[in-house]
Design an enzyme around this catalytic site. Structure first.
Site, PDB file in Angstrom:
ATOM      1  N   TYR A 193     159.140  13.557 127.599  1.00  0.00           N
ATOM      2  CA  TYR A 193     158.533  12.258 127.313  1.00  0.00           C
ATOM      3  C   TYR A 193     159.127  11.662 126.042  1.00  0.00           C
ATOM      4  CZ  TYR A 193     154.975   8.792 126.069  1.00  0.00           C
ATOM      5  OH  TYR A 193     154.324   7.645 125.695  1.00  0.00           O
ATOM      6  N   PRO A 232      94.572 -10.387 120.359  1.00  0.00           N
ATOM      7  CA  PRO A 232      93.794 -11.432 119.677  1.00  0.00           C
ATOM      8  C   PRO A 232      92.631 -10.860 118.865  1.00  0.00           C
ATOM      9  CG  PRO A 232      94.339 -12.120 121.904  1.00  0.00           C
ATOM     10  CD  PRO A 232      94.769 -10.692 121.784  1.00  0.00           C
ATOM     11  N   GLY A 233      92.496 -11.357 117.637  1.00  0.00           N
ATOM     12  CA  GLY A 233      91.400 -10.950 116.777  1.00  0.00           C
ATOM     13  C   GLY A 233      91.591  -9.639 116.043  1.00  0.00           C
TER      14      GLY A 233
END
Length: 372
Positions: free
Chosen positions: A103, A284-285
């Site tokens: 290579y 809520p609350g």
């Protein structure tokens, strides 16, 4: 400008093509192994710049190294000479060109051919000897350890590390693409001398075992919720690379929602250097909080619903109120020494993004109950 890219469907070619298009280059001539060979003649006649990225990495026969890495380069240059096209040519080689293997020999032959072509024809050529390149779209289980490790770990597959102490030299794909495009845009470059290679930077040096440890930590971060140290350039690039290998059915992951009749509290992200982010949902609350801290400080951001955040110094009777709403995004700092709470004043759930400057430590919570 017409830009020819050989190996356009490969790892580097695909990233380069995408970024050129991002930057407004509309005439990108893509050539790959499945392109009609006749197109090479047309492309080499028209092009104004060549990125020669095509090559052979793992052929069935070793003689194909020379055929693919030297032979095709020769064919490309012959076509350019035939058309008297003196377009600059940038070629991607490999650090293995310095090694005595099939290579490496084929890449060295391609380099020499390129240098000779530039000298004989008065053409600018730019040769890059690349170290290991990593990033998105790199093929796993082929020629990149990083791609293989990222893919296998993301897919719950085993990996093999023969020597964790091997020092890897790596360049990130986006950095490489930027270098290549800088060459394309620089009109004042001189002819390259034979044997003169282009600089590749930045290069990250890290042991193979450290890379695998990082990748495994990325996988575990979905459980620990810890954000990697993105202040480190290599870690940041490797984490982005790892995410690109996630299975398409594993992009999401669940979080533990701590629920009760008041709503829920869910930890989202943690960082030893930057604290943690959580999501608080109040019905809520409902009033949450009613405590104070010595050193721990927070930021609240209501993104949905409406409510009020109240403060009182622990040695004072004065109550301070900040009304908040998802209709107007506003960050409220929670200073130390103030007991505080948050109340949902609306008729729907109130969602608050909460940041705290330290990751929660059950042994040192720095949280003291004190109603307003």
């Amino acid at each position: 400008m017409k830009i020819l890219i050989t190996g356009s469907k490969g790892f580097v070619g695909k990233n380069l093509t995408a970024e050129l298009i991002n930057r407004g280059y509309s005439d990108v001539l893509e050539y790959d192994i499945d392109t009609n060979p006749k197109e090479l003649d047309n492309f080499t006649k028209e092009c104004n710049f060549v990125f020669h990225l095509a090559g052979v990495n793992r052929p069935e026969n070793q003689e194909d190294f020379m055929k693919g890495n030297f032979g095709f380069t020769s064919k490309l240059l012959d076509n350019l000479k035939k058309h008297k096209n003196k377009a600059p040519v940038l070629i991607s080689s490999s650090i293995q060109a310095a090694l005595n293997n099939p290579y490496g020999k084929s890449k060295k032959a391609g380099e020499d051919l390129m240098f000779e072509y530039g000298k004989e024809n008065g053409v600018k050529v730019y040769v890059y000897r690349l170290p290991n390149v990593f990033g998105k779209w790199c093929r796993p289980n082929y020629n990149s350890a990083v791609a293989t490790f990222c893919h296998n770990i993301a897919h719950d597959l085993s990996i093999q590390v023969n020597d964790p102490n091997i020092l890897m030299r790596l360049v990130y794909i986006d950095d490489l693409v930027n270098l290549f495009i800088e060459k394309l845009n620089n009109k004042n470059l001189q002819l390259t001398k034979k044997g003169e290679f282009e600089n590749v930077e930045p290069i990250h040096e890290i042991k193979l075992g450290e890379i695998t440890e990082l990748i495994y930590s990325f996988k575990e971060s979905r459980k620990t919720l810890e954000v990697p140290n993105l202040g480190d350039a290599f870690t940041k690039k490797l984490y982005s690379t790892y995410l690109s290998y996630l299975p398409t059915d594993k992009f999401s992951y669940p979080l533990k929602m701590n629920k009760d009749n008041r709503g829920s509290f869910t930890e989202f992200l943690k960082s030893p250097e930057r604290g943690q982010v959580s999501i608080n949902i109040a019905k809520p609350g409902i009033v949450k909080g009613q405590h104070w801290h010595h050193t721990k400080n927070e930021k609240f951001l209501v993104v949905s619903g409406q409510g009020v955040i109240r403060f009182r110094k622990i040695d004072s009777d004065e109550v301070i109120e900040y009304f908040v709403s998802g209709e107007k995004l506003e960050v409220v700092d929670i200073p130390v020494g103030y007991t505080h709470n948050i109340e949902n004043l609306g008729e729907t759930d109130m969602v608050t993004v909460m940041w705290v400057n330290e990751v929660y430590d059950k042994d040192k919570p720095d949280t003291y109950f004190l109603p307003l």
